[in-house]
Design a protein around this motif. Structure first.
Motif, PDB file in Angstrom:
ATOM      1  N   ASN A   1      13.347   2.871   7.098  1.00  0.00           N
ATOM      2  CA  ASN A   1      12.374   2.775   7.248  1.00  0.00           C
ATOM      3  C   ASN A   1      11.702   3.459   7.948  1.00  0.00           C
ATOM      4  O   ASN A   1      10.669   3.755   8.244  1.00  0.00           O
ATOM      5  CB  ASN A   1      12.273   1.603   8.690  1.00  0.00           C
ATOM      6  N   ALA A   2      10.978   4.135   6.056  1.00  0.00           N
ATOM      7  CA  ALA A   2      10.227   5.299   5.459  1.00  0.00           C
ATOM      8  C   ALA A   2       8.464   4.986   5.978  1.00  0.00           C
ATOM      9  O   ALA A   2       7.733   6.185   7.009  1.00  0.00           O
ATOM     10  CB  ALA A   2      10.314   5.312   3.945  1.00  0.00           C
ATOM     11  N   CYS A   3       8.797   3.342   6.329  1.00  0.00           N
ATOM     12  CA  CYS A   3       7.380   3.338   6.771  1.00  0.00           C
ATOM     13  C   CYS A   3       6.944   3.384   8.074  1.00  0.00           C
ATOM     14  O   CYS A   3       5.628   4.211   8.432  1.00  0.00           O
ATOM     15  CB  CYS A   3       6.727   1.490   7.451  1.00  0.00           C
ATOM     16  N   SER A   4       7.675   4.294   8.824  1.00  0.00           N
ATOM     17  CA  SER A   4       7.837   4.179  10.306  1.00  0.00           C
ATOM     18  C   SER A   4       7.485   6.331  10.219  1.00  0.00           C
ATOM     19  O   SER A   4       6.719   6.378  11.634  1.00  0.00           O
ATOM     20  CB  SER A   4       8.834   3.985  11.097  1.00  0.00           C
ATOM     21  N   LEU A   5       8.135   6.488   9.261  1.00  0.00           N
ATOM     22  CA  LEU A   5       7.333   7.979   8.756  1.00  0.00           C
ATOM     23  C   LEU A   5       5.803   8.358   8.866  1.00  0.00           C
ATOM     24  O   LEU A   5       5.402   9.003   8.798  1.00  0.00           O
ATOM     25  CB  LEU A   5       9.092   8.824   7.923  1.00  0.00           C
TER      26      LEU A   5
END
Length: 160
Positions: free
Chosen positions: A44-48
């Protein structure tokens, strides 16, 4: 209420909504799917990108340096705005797409703040720093997720 106060309130509200999206993601991926911290950030690279934005937003508020906002543009755009076009629009991805919309609103707010004040130098330097910092991170994330996608999909299918 003057325009600057409305702009500041908008920035805080958007950052707050982004924090809620981050907490929702953390709950789902860490508690329900049972991923590790780094697996969560990879799948969930959006979280990064949200974490990067929140750190940059706090640094901007403390130092008043526009450069911090500009540094957050690339990861926000890549994983947030582009996610609107890469992920399918179906019921399984609605929460993700809402998060992408929230991220895109933050990108638009950053661009509005910087362009309204003619901070072209900050935009250029911030994008350059973003490229140097995050393009290698993007490559690692993409490689990791491609190598481990089958395991991740099995974990998602086992959710009760």
């Amino acid at each position: 209420m003057n325009f600057n106060n409305k702009n500041q309130i908008t920035g805080y509200l958007l950052a707050g909504v982004m924090l809620l999206a981050l907490l929702n993601s953390a709950y789902f991926f860490l508690s329900i799917v049972k991923l590790g911290f780094f697996e969560w950030l990879a799948f969930n690279a959006c979280s990064l990108s949200i974490i990067v934005y929140l750190v940059c937003f706090i640094c901007f508020k403390i130092t008043k340096k526009d450069l911090f906002l500009a540094v957050a543009l690339l990861p926000q755009y890549f994983y947030g705005t582009m996610g609107l076009f890469v992920m399918p629009w179906n019921e399984a991805n609605m929460f993700a797409q809402v998060t992408h919309i929230i991220i895109t609103l933050n990108v638009l707010w950053i661009l509005f703040v910087l362009l309204k004040n003619s901070k072209f130098e900050s935009i250029g330097k911030g994008l350059l720093i973003g490229i140097l910092l995050f393009v290698p991170v993007f490559a690692v994330i993409q490689s990791y997720t491609q190598l481990h996608m089958d395991t991740f999909m099995q974990m998602l299918q086992n959710i009760k």
